[in-house]
Each structure stands twice: as structure tokens, then as C-alpha cells.
Motif scaffolding. Structure first.
Motif, PDB file in Angstrom:
ATOM      1  N   ASN A  68       0.811  -1.215   0.000  1.00 24.19           N
ATOM      2  CA  ASN A  68       0.000   0.000   0.000  1.00 24.19           C
ATOM      3  C   ASN A  68       0.844   1.265   0.000  1.00 24.19           C
ATOM      4  O   ASN A  68       0.324   2.357  -0.230  1.00 24.19           O
ATOM      5  CB  ASN A  68      -0.919  -0.001   1.224  1.00 24.19           C
ATOM      6  N   THR A  69       2.135   1.138   0.254  1.00 25.00           N
ATOM      7  CA  THR A  69       2.987   2.320   0.401  1.00 25.00           C
ATOM      8  C   THR A  69       4.240   2.284  -0.474  1.00 25.00           C
ATOM      9  O   THR A  69       5.005   3.253  -0.480  1.00 25.00           O
ATOM     10  CB  THR A  69       3.437   2.463   1.874  1.00 25.00           C
ATOM     11  N   SER A  70       4.459   1.206  -1.203  1.00 27.45           N
ATOM     12  CA  SER A  70       5.704   1.041  -1.956  1.00 27.45           C
ATOM     13  C   SER A  70       5.498   1.201  -3.459  1.00 27.45           C
ATOM     14  O   SER A  70       4.805   0.397  -4.092  1.00 27.45           O
ATOM     15  CB  SER A  70       6.309  -0.342  -1.671  1.00 27.45           C
ATOM     16  N   TYR A  71       6.128   2.196  -4.022  1.00 31.06           N
ATOM     17  CA  TYR A  71       6.129   2.371  -5.479  1.00 31.06           C
ATOM     18  C   TYR A  71       6.866   1.214  -6.140  1.00 31.06           C
ATOM     19  O   TYR A  71       6.443   0.703  -7.186  1.00 31.06           O
ATOM     20  CB  TYR A  71       6.798   3.701  -5.828  1.00 31.06           C
ATOM     21  N   LEU A  72       7.965   0.780  -5.553  1.00 28.70           N
ATOM     22  CA  LEU A  72       8.763  -0.297  -6.136  1.00 28.70           C
ATOM     23  C   LEU A  72       7.962  -1.597  -6.242  1.00 28.70           C
ATOM     24  O   LEU A  72       8.046  -2.308  -7.243  1.00 28.70           O
ATOM     25  CB  LEU A  72      10.022  -0.533  -5.302  1.00 28.70           C
ATOM     26  N   LEU A  73       7.178  -1.921  -5.215  1.00 29.18           N
ATOM     27  CA  LEU A  73       6.359  -3.126  -5.266  1.00 29.18           C
ATOM     28  C   LEU A  73       5.231  -2.983  -6.279  1.00 29.18           C
ATOM     29  O   LEU A  73       4.959  -3.900  -7.061  1.00 29.18           O
ATOM     30  CB  LEU A  73       5.775  -3.429  -3.883  1.00 29.18           C
ATOM     31  N   GLN A  74       4.581  -1.839  -6.271  1.00 25.46           N
ATOM     32  CA  GLN A  74       3.452  -1.648  -7.174  1.00 25.46           C
ATOM     33  C   GLN A  74       3.877  -1.679  -8.638  1.00 25.46           C
ATOM     34  O   GLN A  74       3.134  -2.154  -9.498  1.00 25.46           O
ATOM     35  CB  GLN A  74       2.740  -0.328  -6.853  1.00 25.46           C
ATOM     36  N   GLU A  75       5.080  -1.202  -8.918  1.00 27.31           N
ATOM     37  CA  GLU A  75       5.574  -1.184 -10.298  1.00 27.31           C
ATOM     38  C   GLU A  75       6.402  -2.426 -10.630  1.00 27.31           C
ATOM     39  O   GLU A  75       7.017  -2.501 -11.685  1.00 27.31           O
ATOM     40  CB  GLU A  75       6.411   0.080 -10.529  1.00 27.31           C
ATOM     41  N   LYS A  76       6.420  -3.397  -9.705  1.00 28.13           N
ATOM     42  CA  LYS A  76       7.108  -4.677  -9.899  1.00 28.13           C
ATOM     43  C   LYS A  76       8.614  -4.524 -10.099  1.00 28.13           C
ATOM     44  O   LYS A  76       9.254  -5.304 -10.792  1.00 28.13           O
ATOM     45  CB  LYS A  76       6.476  -5.449 -11.062  1.00 28.13           C
ATOM     46  N   TYR A  77       9.171  -3.492  -9.465  1.00 24.93           N
ATOM     47  CA  TYR A  77      10.618  -3.322  -9.433  1.00 24.93           C
ATOM     48  C   TYR A  77      11.239  -4.089  -8.264  1.00 24.93           C
ATOM     49  O   TYR A  77      12.459  -4.157  -8.134  1.00 24.93           O
ATOM     50  CB  TYR A  77      10.983  -1.846  -9.278  1.00 24.93           C
ATOM     51  N   TYR A 139      15.178  -5.789   5.195  1.00 25.91           N
ATOM     52  CA  TYR A 139      14.510  -6.695   6.123  1.00 25.91           C
ATOM     53  C   TYR A 139      13.686  -5.906   7.131  1.00 25.91           C
ATOM     54  O   TYR A 139      14.150  -4.904   7.688  1.00 25.91           O
ATOM     55  CB  TYR A 139      15.534  -7.546   6.884  1.00 25.91           C
ATOM     56  N   TYR A 140      12.444  -6.378   7.366  1.00 32.97           N
ATOM     57  CA  TYR A 140      11.591  -5.813   8.409  1.00 32.97           C
ATOM     58  C   TYR A 140      11.052  -6.944   9.275  1.00 32.97           C
ATOM     59  O   TYR A 140      10.573  -7.957   8.756  1.00 32.97           O
ATOM     60  CB  TYR A 140      10.406  -5.045   7.801  1.00 32.97           C
ATOM     61  N   ASP A 141      11.111  -6.776  10.597  1.00 31.60           N
ATOM     62  CA  ASP A 141      10.465  -7.725  11.494  1.00 31.60           C
ATOM     63  C   ASP A 141       8.982  -7.826  11.144  1.00 31.60           C
ATOM     64  O   ASP A 141       8.374  -6.863  10.660  1.00 31.60           O
ATOM     65  CB  ASP A 141      10.594  -7.262  12.950  1.00 31.60           C
ATOM     66  N   ALA A 142       8.378  -8.979  11.428  1.00 29.01           N
ATOM     67  CA  ALA A 142       6.978  -9.203  11.062  1.00 29.01           C
ATOM     68  C   ALA A 142       6.002  -8.397  11.912  1.00 29.01           C
ATOM     69  O   ALA A 142       4.818  -8.317  11.575  1.00 29.01           O
ATOM     70  CB  ALA A 142       6.643 -10.690  11.163  1.00 29.01           C
ATOM     71  N   ASP A 143       6.474  -7.799  12.995  1.00 30.69           N
ATOM     72  CA  ASP A 143       5.581  -6.991  13.836  1.00 30.69           C
ATOM     73  C   ASP A 143       5.695  -5.507  13.496  1.00 30.69           C
ATOM     74  O   ASP A 143       5.670  -4.649  14.373  1.00 30.69           O
ATOM     75  CB  ASP A 143       5.873  -7.223  15.322  1.00 30.69           C
ATOM     76  N   MET A 144       5.797  -5.218  12.194  1.00 31.45           N
ATOM     77  CA  MET A 144       5.945  -3.838  11.748  1.00 31.45           C
ATOM     78  C   MET A 144       4.844  -3.479  10.764  1.00 31.45           C
ATOM     79  O   MET A 144       4.202  -4.352  10.172  1.00 31.45           O
ATOM     80  CB  MET A 144       7.335  -3.625  11.148  1.00 31.45           C
ATOM     81  N   LEU A 145       4.616  -2.188  10.591  1.00 32.77           N
ATOM     82  CA  LEU A 145       3.545  -1.677   9.744  1.00 32.77           C
ATOM     83  C   LEU A 145       4.083  -0.507   8.935  1.00 32.77           C
ATOM     84  O   LEU A 145       4.483   0.511   9.497  1.00 32.77           O
ATOM     85  CB  LEU A 145       2.372  -1.212  10.618  1.00 32.77           C
ATOM     86  N   ALA A 146       4.109  -0.651   7.609  1.00 36.90           N
ATOM     87  CA  ALA A 146       4.601   0.430   6.754  1.00 36.90           C
ATOM     88  C   ALA A 146       3.565   1.545   6.682  1.00 36.90           C
ATOM     89  O   ALA A 146       2.387   1.295   6.414  1.00 36.90           O
ATOM     90  CB  ALA A 146       4.903  -0.105   5.359  1.00 36.90           C
ATOM     91  N   LEU A 147       4.005   2.771   6.916  1.00 39.93           N
ATOM     92  CA  LEU A 147       3.111   3.927   6.891  1.00 39.93           C
ATOM     93  C   LEU A 147       3.319   4.782   5.647  1.00 39.93           C
ATOM     94  O   LEU A 147       2.369   5.312   5.087  1.00 39.93           O
ATOM     95  CB  LEU A 147       3.316   4.790   8.143  1.00 39.93           C
ATOM     96  N   GLU A 148       4.570   4.939   5.217  1.00 41.06           N
ATOM     97  CA  GLU A 148       4.838   5.715   4.008  1.00 41.06           C
ATOM     98  C   GLU A 148       6.260   5.468   3.508  1.00 41.06           C
ATOM     99  O   GLU A 148       7.185   5.271   4.292  1.00 41.06           O
ATOM    100  CB  GLU A 148       4.653   7.215   4.264  1.00 41.06           C
ATOM    101  N   ASP A 149       6.418   5.424   2.213  1.00 43.49           N
ATOM    102  CA  ASP A 149       7.713   5.402   1.526  1.00 43.49           C
ATOM    103  C   ASP A 149       8.755   4.467   2.142  1.00 43.49           C
ATOM    104  O   ASP A 149       9.833   4.918   2.537  1.00 43.49           O
ATOM    105  CB  ASP A 149       8.270   6.827   1.459  1.00 43.49           C
TER     106      ASP A 149
END
Length: 297
Positions: A68-77, A139-149
């Protein structure tokens, strides 16, 4: 050994169906995006690690928030990867794939080397250095929540594979391992694994509080690039989330714990146990919307 091949087919489009991520515009200034568009050939990934069923729900919401917050993921980069035990329940694997993980790789646990440690499962993070298909991983721990960029973390270059990107002190004497950038590398992975095993034999790592951070800090020493604290930040319920890129639900209590069957400790002893603030509500919004769609699919 290294993590094994994927455990099944991936449903890469489900996360678009459950709600659809925000349309993230192309970053105006991004070293990584510019390089990728110019065909630099590098391959990037966001990665998390879980060692048991207890963190499946956390990994699901982490994936949803990253999309929901990553341009790289959304554009499949960029790809989304999870390291998990081979005996993960099939329904858990299905939910994780619906959440958008491109690859779920199994790994032999390293916990048996220090069975008396409360944090023995964290040693499985050492496998991050064995993801040789990728040029750089975040790497991000699984108990994290991306908010922006979350993408901008890749703009902190590592000199080479003998360095790690992490949140740490300015004097280069300490860094954390809940969020890292890594250049996967066979020599580094094998050296790190041998350092861990030798440390167990010599009791450099031992006891109830032995954990992955001790292994990484003693191996890399001052060879780390200091990342912004905004990539892994915790706030109390009454505090603003402004400027935070990725929120970290630190402590024993996690948003997905069933309050009817809470862990065996006093809530007053657990960071976050009584802090049902904005980040907590956002976590549950992701979780509920996703599962409504999941069970209708």
C-alpha cells in the motif's frame, strides 16, 4: 544450508482485489528508481522472517502495508519474500500468498543451537544473507507496519557485502537488527554462520538472552551504515505518527494477540499492551479488510 525453493504457487494479484493499494506516484528523487529505469540490472526485495505460526498474522499485515505504500512493489521493481519453517500450515501459506508474498522459502531452524534462549528463533535471520537472487534486500520484522515510503531505505548505499545497514549509534558501537539492509553474499553468509556456531561452542553466545543481534554486532562490528530511525519507530498511543515510515510494535504484546487468551504475563509488563492508538487501529483495518476478502475468495 540455504532456504529451499518455494512451497507452492503464488497468487500475486489477490492483494489488489481486497481493496487495492493507494496509487503511489513515482518518487521525484530516487536513486534506486532512476537506476532501475536505466537498466542497472539489480534486483531488490523486502523480506521478513517468521519461525512459527504465531507471527503469520503479523507477516500478512506487513505485506499488505508494504504494497500500500511502496512504489517499487506496485511497479514490480521489487519482490516480497518470506522465510518461514517448512511445516507452516497450508492455510497459513495460502493466506500469506494472498497477502502478496512472491516467494515463501523454507529454512532449517537454527534455534536448536541455543534451546535455552528466549530469543532462539531470531537466529534464523542469518539466512537473510543467503538470498543470493537479490542484489539488495530490506529486512523488516513481522511486527511492523509500513506507513509511508519504505522504498527510500534503498537510497542508503552499502559499500559492499561486508557492511550492513541498520539503526544504530553514531559512535558505531551498536546497531539493532529489527530492520536492516543487506547485500546477500555467499562468503558473508558462510562466515556469519560459522561465527555463530563457533560462538555457541565458545559460549560467546549463551543463556536466556542470547539473540541474533549479538551475532551480527560481533561479526560486523563498526561496518554498518546508519539508517534513519524513521524506518523502525515506536510511538505511544497519544503520540503523533508524523514522519514515521515504518512503525514497529515492539515488546511482547502484538496487535493480533487474542485478548481472550493473552500471553502469560501482566499487561503492565508489555510494551503496547494498553496502547490502542492509531497504529493499532490501522493494523486491524488492514487485517479485517483482507480477511473479509480472503474468506470470500
Amino acid at each position: 544450508g540455504s532456504p529451499s525453493a518455494d512451497t507452492g504457487p503464488v497468487d500475486t494479484d489477490f492483494h489488489w482485489r481486497y481493496k487495492g493499494p493507494r496509487n503511489i506516484p513515482r518518487p521525484k528523487t530516487s536513486v534506486v528508481v532512476n537506476a532501475l529505469e536505466n537498466g542497472d540490472g539489480k534486483k531488490y526485495a523486502f523480506v521478513s522472517v517468521i519461525s512459527n505460526e504465531k507471527y503469520v498474522d503479523g507477516a500478512i499485515v506487513l505485506a499488505l502495508s508494504l504494497y500500500n505504500t511502496s512504489y517499487l512493489l506496485q511497479e514490480k521493481y521489487c519482490e516480497l519474500v518470506l522465510l518461514a519453517p517448512s511445516d507452516l500450515h497450508k492455510d497459513s501459506q495460502r493466506r500469506l500468498r494472498h497477502a502478496g508474498y512472491h516467494h515463501i522459502k523454507s529454512m532449517p531452524s537454527l534455534a536448536h543451537y541455543l534451546p535455552g534462549s528466549m530469543w532462539k528463533d531470531t537466529f534464523d535471520k542469518l539466512y537473510l544473507w543467503s538470498l543470493y537472487d537479490y542484489s539488495v534486500i530490506a529486512y523488516y520484522d513481522a511486527d511492523m507496519l509500513a506507513l509511508e515510503d519504505p522504498d527510500s531505505v534503498f537510497n542508503f548505499p552499502l559499500p559492499n557485502a561486508t557492511f550492513i545497514g541498520a539503526l544504530g549509534s553514531g559512535n558505531k558501537k551498536y546497531f539493532q537488527t529489527g530492520m536492516m539492509t543487506i547485500i546477500p553474499n555467499k562468503e558473508t553468509f558462510e562466515g556469519l554462520l560459522e561465527h555463530f556456531k563457533e560462538g555457541v561452542r565458545t559460549k560467546l553466545f549463551y543463556g536466556y538472552n542470547a539473540r541474533d543481534g549479538e551475532v551480527a554486532r560481533s561479526y560486523f562490528g563498526p561496518r554498518f551504515v546508519r539508517l534513519s530511525n524513521y524506518y523502525s519507530t515506536y510511538r505511544n498511543a497519544s503520540e503523533s505518527l508524523a514522519k514515521i515510515k515504518v512503525f514497529h510494535f515492539r515488546g511482547f504484546f502484538k496487535p493480533w494477540y487474542d485478548m481472550k487468551h493473552p500471553p502469560h504475563f501482566k499487561p503492565s509488563q508489555a510494551t503496547g499492551a494498553v496502547e490502542f492508538g492509531q497504529a493499532y487501529r490501522m493494523w486491524w483495518e488492514y487485517y479485517e479488510q483482507f480477511h473479509v476478502a480472503h474468506f470470500q475468495a
